[in-house]
Design an enzyme around this catalytic site. Structure first.
Site, mmCIF file in Angstrom:
data_model
loop_
_atom_site.group_PDB
_atom_site.id
_atom_site.type_symbol
_atom_site.label_atom_id
_atom_site.label_comp_id
_atom_site.label_asym_id
_atom_site.label_seq_id
_atom_site.Cartn_x
_atom_site.Cartn_y
_atom_site.Cartn_z
ATOM 1 N N TYR A 160 -17.337 17.539 -14.664
ATOM 2 C CA TYR A 160 -17.620 16.033 -14.078
ATOM 3 C C TYR A 160 -18.100 15.762 -13.083
ATOM 4 O O TYR A 160 -18.268 15.889 -11.859
ATOM 5 C CB TYR A 160 -16.557 15.357 -13.679
ATOM 6 C CG TYR A 160 -16.246 13.897 -13.987
ATOM 7 C CD1 TYR A 160 -16.747 13.266 -15.475
ATOM 8 C CD2 TYR A 160 -16.438 13.105 -12.497
ATOM 9 C CE1 TYR A 160 -17.156 11.728 -15.315
ATOM 10 C CE2 TYR A 160 -16.345 11.580 -12.803
ATOM 11 C CZ TYR A 160 -16.483 11.261 -13.966
ATOM 12 O OH TYR A 160 -17.286 9.789 -14.525
ATOM 13 N N ARG A 207 0.519 -1.391 -0.381
ATOM 14 C CA ARG A 207 -0.158 0.163 -0.290
ATOM 15 C C ARG A 207 1.010 1.357 0.162
ATOM 16 O O ARG A 207 0.340 2.125 -0.850
ATOM 17 C CB ARG A 207 -0.736 -0.066 1.030
ATOM 18 C CG ARG A 207 -1.660 1.272 1.231
ATOM 19 C CD ARG A 207 -2.576 1.583 2.043
ATOM 20 N NE ARG A 207 -2.889 0.166 2.895
ATOM 21 C CZ ARG A 207 -2.145 0.553 4.546
ATOM 22 N NH1 ARG A 207 -1.553 1.908 4.623
ATOM 23 N NH2 ARG A 207 -2.610 -0.226 5.475
ATOM 24 N N LYS A 258 -8.896 7.285 -18.984
ATOM 25 C CA LYS A 258 -10.015 7.549 -20.211
ATOM 26 C C LYS A 258 -8.488 7.886 -21.260
ATOM 27 O O LYS A 258 -7.419 6.729 -21.737
ATOM 28 C CB LYS A 258 -10.078 9.466 -19.954
ATOM 29 C CG LYS A 258 -10.810 9.197 -18.960
ATOM 30 C CD LYS A 258 -12.792 8.615 -19.099
ATOM 31 C CE LYS A 258 -13.017 8.470 -17.552
ATOM 32 N NZ LYS A 258 -13.653 10.087 -17.080
ATOM 33 N N ASP A 276 -7.955 19.142 -13.276
ATOM 34 C CA ASP A 276 -8.089 18.252 -14.095
ATOM 35 C C ASP A 276 -7.642 17.931 -15.295
ATOM 36 O O ASP A 276 -8.629 19.467 -16.190
ATOM 37 C CB ASP A 276 -9.539 17.794 -13.288
ATOM 38 C CG ASP A 276 -10.021 16.276 -13.531
ATOM 39 O OD1 ASP A 276 -9.763 15.567 -14.491
ATOM 40 O OD2 ASP A 276 -10.954 15.590 -13.482
HETATM 41 C C1 LIG Z 1 -14.028 9.754 -15.797
HETATM 42 C C2 LIG Z 1 -13.594 11.003 -15.219
HETATM 43 C C3 LIG Z 1 -13.181 11.060 -13.817
HETATM 44 C C4 LIG Z 1 -13.351 10.694 -12.859
HETATM 45 O O1 LIG Z 1 -12.209 9.071 -12.944
HETATM 46 P P1 LIG Z 1 -13.179 7.287 -12.769
HETATM 47 O O2 LIG Z 1 -11.571 6.735 -13.236
HETATM 48 O O3 LIG Z 1 -13.474 7.057 -13.910
HETATM 49 O O4 LIG Z 1 -12.832 7.543 -11.407
HETATM 50 C C5 LIG Z 1 -12.796 12.406 -13.404
HETATM 51 N N1 LIG Z 1 -12.355 13.744 -13.791
HETATM 52 C C6 LIG Z 1 -12.681 13.944 -15.482
HETATM 53 C C7 LIG Z 1 -12.287 14.923 -16.087
HETATM 54 C C8 LIG Z 1 -13.373 12.523 -15.594
HETATM 55 O O5 LIG Z 1 -13.852 12.234 -16.847
#
Ligand SMILES: *Cc1c(COP(=O)(O)O)cnc(C)c1O
Length: 386
Positions: A98, A46, A195, A170
């Site tokens: 998001y 961890r 993504k 982000d």
């Molecule tokens: C998908 C997404 C998240 C969340 O991520 P997960 O991997 O689905 O937990 C956060 N911010 C943005 C811009 C996203 O597209």
């Protein structure tokens, strides 16, 4: 070295004992200590694990960060970041957010006394007005999803610094290949690596990148203490995906711009939201602060009745949520990704029942245009017949 070379070579020189070009999956949670008071650098997975460490170093290097932390999802990464804050703290957050981040802030963190205000993060005056004695940070998404609003990172980070706030970006949609917020003054970058970084719709992961020694230490403490860390198999899969990031992003950008231009000229389409189009309000800022465009954008149909039949008639493009993979996906934000955002806020930012979001994959552009074109034609015929 250029970023393309660094991406392709992720982990390839990290295992001198065997010379493995792909860094191995160390499926071990415990590590022997040579003797009392000694450690190989790994004690318990961890805290630190070999495969994850190679990923974290590579990710930090790509973003010019001092620290990298791999989490079990993008939401796990955001949860870890938000644990920097506590009772009475306040965040200023991008309006077109998001859905999962909004849900985390409003339905969970609010119970711990952390509040958030949502605003167009280009409007410094509006942000000034929202500041309270407890304001601690600004959280930006740029571009936002689905409306592709662009924020000037350098401007906001400079303002935040002058107020003593942290700037969190982000960077999921552009990835470090196209945009590096820490170089523009941000303190923390978060990615849903599920993504574009992973890129193949096969691994759920999140990354946190930090600037500065103190913040990096704090994040390391939270990462280990909360424990929402990425496992070795997923760390391996993410690195494998990242090796081809440069190639994929170039094709995603090419396809998404072509697709957006085609839709802009289509008579059944009211508006197209893509920062590469010169009429987009964020076009100039986006061009200045990043080296290219992401593969997703949104468009609004003229008639809401066309949406359902379009989704039904698609053959190649999948009707699905998520984005950033090699396969093209079409999403209906109002009922999928943004369902947890109250209708009033959704309407304010423009996520309505005519808006579709397109995550354009790496297929041949002619096939994508043919598929969507046929689906729109079939939909128009159906509503005319109705
Ligand atoms: C998908 C997404 C998240 C969340 O991520 P997960 O991997 O689905 O937990 C956060 N911010 C943005 C811009 C996203 O597209």
């Amino acid at each position: 070295m250029n970023i393309e070379s660094r991406l392709a070579q992720i982990g390839s020189q990290e295992d001198p004992r065997t010379g493995a070009v792909n860094y191995p999956i160390y499926q071990s949670t415990a590590f022997r200590h040579p003797r009392l008071g000694q450690s190989t650098g790994f004690d318990y997975s961890r805290t630190k694990s070999p495969t994850r460490s190679v990923l974290e170093q590579a990710a930090a290097d790509l973003e010019n960060a001092d620290g990298g932390f791999a989490c079990s999802s993008g939401m796990a990464a955001l949860t870890t970041i938000f644990a920097l804050f506590g009772q009475g703290d306040h965040l200023i957050v991008s309006l077109d957010l998001y859905g999962g981040t909004y849900r985390l802030l409003e339905q969970i963190l609010s119970r711990y006394g952390i509040t958030a205000s949502y605003v167009d993060t280009n409007d410094i005056e509006a942000m000034e007005e929202l500041c309270t004695a407890g304001t601690k940070a600004v959280l930006i998404e740029t571009p936002t999803n689905p409306l592709m609003m662009i924020t000037d990172i350098e401007k906001v980070a400079a303002w935040a610094k002058s107020k003593g706030f942290l700037t969190i970006v982000d960077n999921t949609l552009l990835t470090p290949f196209l945009q590096r917020p820490l170089d523009l003054g941000a303190d923390i970058v978060i990615h849903s690596a599920t993504k574009y970084l992973g890129g193949h719709n096969d691994v759920l992961a999140g990354l946190i990148m930090t600037k500065g020694e103190e913040l990096t230490k704090k994040m390391g403490f939270l990462h280990n203490s909360l424990g929402a860390v990425l496992g070795p198999q997923d760390s391996y899969l993410l690195m494998r995906g990242m090796k081809t990031l440069a190639l994929r992003m170039e094709r995603h950008e090419y396809n998404s711009v072509k697709m957006a231009e085609w839709l802009k000229a289509h008579p059944a389409v009211e508006e197209v939201y893509h920062p590469a189009l010169p009429h987009h309000p964020g076009h100039e800022i986006q061009k200045r602060q990043s080296s290219g465009n992401t593969g997703i954008f949104s468009f609004r149909m003229k008639d809401a009745r066309t949406v359902e039949p379009i989704l039904r008639h698609l053959k190649l493009i999948a009707f699905a949520e998520s984005l950033g993979g090699v396969e093209s996906l079409l999403t209906y934000p109002a009922i999928q990704t943004h369902a947890d955002i109250p209708e009033e806020i959704r309407k304010k930012v423009g996520v309505d029942d005519r808006l579709l979001r397109f995550s354009v994959g790496i297929e041949h552009i002619e096939d994508l245009i043919a598929d969507l074109g046929a689906a729109i034609d079939a939909a128009l015929q159906e509503i005319e017949g109705a």
